[in-house]
Design a protein around this motif. Structure first.
Motif, PDB file in Angstrom:
ATOM      1  N   VAL A 125     -60.707 -21.342  -2.636  1.00 26.12           N
ATOM      2  CA  VAL A 125     -60.693 -19.970  -2.109  1.00 26.12           C
ATOM      3  C   VAL A 125     -60.579 -18.959  -3.247  1.00 26.12           C
ATOM      4  CG1 VAL A 125     -59.788 -20.534   0.185  1.00 26.12           C
ATOM      5  CG2 VAL A 125     -58.188 -20.096  -1.702  1.00 26.12           C
ATOM      6  N   GLY A 126     -60.478 -19.465  -4.477  1.00 27.77           N
ATOM      7  CA  GLY A 126     -60.399 -18.585  -5.643  1.00 27.77           C
ATOM      8  C   GLY A 126     -61.747 -18.220  -6.230  1.00 27.77           C
ATOM      9  N   SER A 127     -62.852 -18.701  -5.642  1.00 25.71           N
ATOM     10  CA  SER A 127     -64.166 -18.348  -6.185  1.00 25.71           C
ATOM     11  C   SER A 127     -64.786 -17.215  -5.380  1.00 25.71           C
ATOM     12  CB  SER A 127     -65.076 -19.576  -6.209  1.00 25.71           C
ATOM     13  OG  SER A 127     -65.073 -20.201  -4.952  1.00 25.71           O
ATOM     14  N   TYR A 128     -65.744 -16.534  -5.989  1.00 21.21           N
ATOM     15  CA  TYR A 128     -66.439 -15.452  -5.294  1.00 21.21           C
ATOM     16  C   TYR A 128     -67.232 -16.005  -4.113  1.00 21.21           C
ATOM     17  CZ  TYR A 128     -65.704 -12.442  -9.411  1.00 21.21           C
ATOM     18  OH  TYR A 128     -65.163 -11.702 -10.430  1.00 21.21           O
ATOM     19  N   SER A 129     -67.429 -15.157  -3.090  1.00 21.39           N
ATOM     20  CA  SER A 129     -68.296 -15.561  -1.983  1.00 21.39           C
ATOM     21  C   SER A 129     -69.582 -14.753  -2.023  1.00 21.39           C
ATOM     22  CB  SER A 129     -67.579 -15.348  -0.649  1.00 21.39           C
ATOM     23  OG  SER A 129     -67.495 -13.977  -0.338  1.00 21.39           O
ATOM     24  N   CYS A 330     -64.840  -8.641   0.751  1.00 22.91           N
ATOM     25  CA  CYS A 330     -63.803  -9.204   1.609  1.00 22.91           C
ATOM     26  C   CYS A 330     -63.175 -10.411   0.918  1.00 22.91           C
ATOM     27  CB  CYS A 330     -64.361  -9.623   2.966  1.00 22.91           C
ATOM     28  SG  CYS A 330     -63.074 -10.302   4.049  1.00 22.91           S
ATOM     29  N   PRO A 331     -61.848 -10.379   0.740  1.00 18.84           N
ATOM     30  CA  PRO A 331     -61.185 -11.517   0.113  1.00 18.84           C
ATOM     31  C   PRO A 331     -61.490 -12.802   0.878  1.00 18.84           C
ATOM     32  CG  PRO A 331     -59.605  -9.779   0.682  1.00 18.84           C
ATOM     33  CD  PRO A 331     -60.925  -9.355   1.219  1.00 18.84           C
ATOM     34  N   VAL A 332     -61.603 -13.912   0.154  1.00 16.52           N
ATOM     35  CA  VAL A 332     -61.964 -15.177   0.799  1.00 16.52           C
ATOM     36  C   VAL A 332     -60.919 -15.587   1.830  1.00 16.52           C
ATOM     37  CG1 VAL A 332     -62.385 -17.635   0.391  1.00 16.52           C
ATOM     38  CG2 VAL A 332     -63.420 -15.924  -1.116  1.00 16.52           C
ATOM     39  N   LEU A 333     -59.626 -15.348   1.550  1.00 16.09           N
ATOM     40  CA  LEU A 333     -58.600 -15.725   2.523  1.00 16.09           C
ATOM     41  C   LEU A 333     -58.739 -14.909   3.807  1.00 16.09           C
ATOM     42  CD1 LEU A 333     -55.574 -16.139   0.126  1.00 16.09           C
ATOM     43  CD2 LEU A 333     -56.754 -17.966   1.358  1.00 16.09           C
TER      44      LEU A 333
ATOM     45  N   ASP B  75     -66.764 -17.325 -13.010  1.00 18.45           N
ATOM     46  CA  ASP B  75     -66.058 -17.750 -11.802  1.00 18.45           C
ATOM     47  C   ASP B  75     -65.576 -19.179 -12.036  1.00 18.45           C
ATOM     48  OD1 ASP B  75     -65.219 -18.303  -9.235  1.00 18.45           O
ATOM     49  OD2 ASP B  75     -67.077 -17.699  -8.254  1.00 18.45           O
ATOM     50  N   HIS B  77     -63.312 -21.239 -10.886  1.00 19.28           N
ATOM     51  CA  HIS B  77     -63.107 -22.213  -9.807  1.00 19.28           C
ATOM     52  C   HIS B  77     -64.436 -22.742  -9.290  1.00 19.28           C
ATOM     53  CE1 HIS B  77     -58.780 -20.698  -8.747  1.00 19.28           C
ATOM     54  NE2 HIS B  77     -58.982 -20.827 -10.027  1.00 19.28           N
ATOM     55  N   GLU B 301     -58.605 -16.294 -10.296  1.00 18.90           N
ATOM     56  CA  GLU B 301     -58.562 -16.169  -8.832  1.00 18.90           C
ATOM     57  C   GLU B 301     -59.481 -15.027  -8.368  1.00 18.90           C
ATOM     58  OE1 GLU B 301     -57.239 -18.151  -6.710  1.00 18.90           O
ATOM     59  OE2 GLU B 301     -55.589 -19.223  -7.678  1.00 18.90           O
ATOM     60  N   GLY B 303     -61.493 -14.889  -5.796  1.00 16.92           N
ATOM     61  CA  GLY B 303     -61.567 -14.712  -4.347  1.00 16.92           C
ATOM     62  C   GLY B 303     -60.426 -13.879  -3.768  1.00 16.92           C
TER      63      GLY B 303
END
Lengths: 476, 476
Positions: A125-129, A330-333, B75, B77, B301, B303
């Motif tokens: 969840v720490g990588s870009y989406s 939007c944050p991944v979490l 990135d 991760h 981090e 994300g």
């Protein structure tokens, strides 16, 4: 020049063009007027005093209350509502997958976290989406909308995951496409009253005209066609209304006047489904943007900053531009939480019993709060509260005595702000004044969030009742 | 009119003013030109093809590789670097405080989570935070900066917690204050080359002129005063340069030319400390905005969307406006991560041994990757890689044979994009072409992230070497 002492006037040839912050005066002035609008909001007077009171309490100043209860925000967790365990467990498992090794988490929590981690680049969840959001989560959202609307088609490419449904970041992006700041006559947007004043600030900043339509308080804040017609009439010669902004959970409504056929909805009930049921040609041509967020509803996860917008019937050419407006924020979490929001545990799932218990508890607390708020508020002849059928706020009308209105004028405050200020000072309750949201002239309201634990609401109603009796006696 | 068939021309009286999306043409055209700039970026050609190849691999199409390795992003991760346990444990404990009941988490994890939860309204990371960020976390950040800069004062009121240090949301906000789109001559901002092309797009969109200064490749991409002077000379008669944008971890540098004294830094080393050491009057007058983020460094981090900006020497009047630009948009979990970033475990803390092991592993992997990248790349006479002293990317120069350059022209691609496209197609490696970042005319580069596990880097270098030999043979 000799007579310049860094006064930073835009007209001074010494200042202009010399420094970034000076050359920028026009931008600053524009921002400035927004800030002024916002800072002038009555709420900020209350907000500032709240912080002072909190500091006084910390320093041991004696008051009739030990802490300020702030129910001016639509922020359930702030008010003490507990988060849903399933949501938090899935998020925690995604963040720290080692948690899945033990037997502390239910198997459906682990499966969900596993599935969601597989959609993240590098399994973190720490990588870009992707720009519009994680494709599999967008798919989940579109399937949810399809189910919600009884099979009305929903296309994933029309959905953008956004950082909440905040005005600043999301609705404003849509308005940018809608409003032409250079148009003559100017672009009009119909907005409900009551409605938060930032709505008007945002519209004005974009060069649009806010055209208010009044909701009917006597009919429980319902939207009435006559009021829309009145609003349209008021716009004649002033602006060209192209959109309708709906925020209350009222009945769906459409209108078509002359060549205008672009509307804009903010939904709690499904306006998209209603639109589909009307049929062609309206169902294929009325443009609709509908927002939803993890901040509201049973989850109340405001801090995660997650929401989505579905765009219906927009011109493909316009969609291309919108692609660029929503970029990767939007944050991944938050996206993970949206997946849970649109796919909560189902009967038979190991987490379902707890999920059911928690959501039933929130619903029952809200129902009890609604009952108690109506009961207590309406026990005072100087209060009138419409039955609360939806939404997270009560917005009762308060009949202020003339002496109180006079006193407010002396203090330079709107009468309902004056009331809220005294309520804060004497009872430690932070409410918002109706002035913030617009109200029929000569009427006054107070607004507070009813999504709290029941014992908190009892404490609020106790403090409010005691205060209100004293206040009415004082100004009788 | 009869001859209108919905062509949506702004000049058509039938179209204009009838629909929101039509009246809006001027805005769309403005956005459009940005989209065009972005879509034309060579990287997007590669990005699109990457998605196609991934789909082909999913459908079982045979290639010489089983998956695409994407090192075009910064990135970590995504590239397989593992998150730091302490960060994730604190985040998980904040999300799901029941985790603190057991003995799975170290006592310092629990203490940190407990302390951070106390700073959240209602004790939940699900509630909204203050506009500039959670005050206690801002305090932590300011104490960190104070320590980092050996006691140079840092005022919490100058710090804003932001959603990452993304251009779109953060740097652009600062530029808004700096750039006057109406100014004549136009506002200039000195930007380094190489530098990501979105920088130029953002500046242009704000009405500013990007004034490139070349970094010295022979001196390991160092910033040289002569190059800045050349850039300033190039701006004469074109624009009024008011700011300097620095993104590489080079040496701090200041300049003062005529009346210009507004500069702007992006830091990895502390330009703020350097500024303080220069002393008055510069240290009290040069305006500085420095950004940091949880996306980079050891945490990686991305994300979580969290960062901060410190503003130094800005006019108090300007600070008031900035207050309004940064509104309440950093997710609370991102703020929690920032607190850990500026206050990692210390010797003696229960979590310190694991934290030390993990960070040493990341540092050692990076050092090994640096050594191997330089060794392998420089073993080819047709490559030249400067020694990698900082940052997360390698940016080697590739000497392309004339036949390859000709072939690229035929394909309508820049020569280095052509190289990257072949590298993607034949070796399953996604790199970025130097074209994206700017480079001296007639030179070509490729760019890839070196923050990967060492075995991933070995695989990358193996694929790159095999491909490069074939490519050079083909076009010899």
């Amino acid at each position: 020049p000799l007579n310049c002492s860094g006064h930073q006037e835009p007209s001074c040839s010494h200042c202009v063009g010399q420094r970034g912050k000076i050359t920028d005066m026009s931008v600053l002035q524009e921002i400035s007027s927004n800030v002024r609008n916002i800072k002038q909001m009555e709420y900020f007077v209350l907000f500032r005093r709240t912080n002072q009171i909190k500091e006084e309490l910390r320093q041991g100043v004696r008051k009739s209350y030990r802490e300020v209860i702030d129910v001016s925000w639509g922020d359930p967790h702030r008010a003490g509502v507990k988060p849903l365990s399933f949501v938090r467990q899935v998020l925690a498992a995604c963040l720290y997958p080692q948690l899945m090794d033990g037997d502390k988490l239910m198997v459906d929590v682990k499966q969900r976290a596993q599935r969601l981690l597989e959609t993240c680049a590098g399994g973190s969840v720490g990588s870009y989406s992707d720009t519009a959001g994680i494709p599999q989560i967008i798919q989940s959202v579109s399937e949810y909308i399809l189910r919600r609307d009884g099979g009305v088609p929903c296309h994933p490419e029309n959905i953008y995951i956004t950082p909440g449904s905040q005005w600043a970041l999301t609705v404003t992006n849509i308005l940018k496409v809608l409003v032409n700041s250079e148009a003559s006559p100017r672009t009009g947007v119909l907005i409900p009253v009551p409605c938060h004043s930032t709505t008007i600030v945002s519209l004005t900043a974009l060069g649009a005209v806010a055209v208010p339509y009044y909701l009917s308080e006597e009919r429980g804040w319902a939207l009435e066609v006559e009021m829309l017609q009145q609003a349209l009439d008021s716009a004649k010669g002033v602006c060209n209304p192209v959109a309708l902004y709906i925020i209350n959970p009222g009945n769906p409504i459409m209108f078509k006047a002359g060549n205008r056929r672009s509307f804009f909805f903010y939904e709690f009930v499904s306006y998209k489904r209603a639109l589909a049921e009307i049929g062609a040609p309206l169902s294929d041509t009325v443009e609709l943007a509908s927002f939803h967020t993890a901040s509201k509803g049973l989850m109340g996860e405001c801090g995660l900053r997650a929401g989505y917008v579905e765009l219906v019937n927009l011109d493909p050419a316009v969609m291309k531009y919108i692609d660029n407006l929503f970029s990767n924020s939007c944050p991944v979490l938050g996206q993970v939480a949206l997946d849970v929001m649109v796919n909560p545990p189902q009967p038979g799932d190991p987490s379902y019993p707890l999920y059911l218990k928690e959501t039933q508890h929130i619903r029952a607390s809200l129902a009890e709060n609604v009952r108690r708020v109506e009961e207590v508020i309406n026990s005072f002849p100087s209060f009138s509260c419409q039955s609360l059928e939806g939404g997270a706020f009560a917005f009762p009308r308060v009949f202020l005595p003339p002496k109180a209105i006079e006193k407010a004028k002396e203090a330079g405050l709107q009468p309902d702000t004056f009331y809220c200020m005294r309520l804060l000072e004497e009872a430690g309750l932070l409410f918002s004044p109706g002035t913030e949201y617009g109200q029929m002239e000569g009427t006054y309201h107070i607004r507070f969030c009813i999504m709290t634990p029941t014992d908190t609401m009892e404490e609020i109603l106790k403090r409010l009742s005691t205060f209100h009796k004293q206040f009415m006696r004082e100004f009788a």
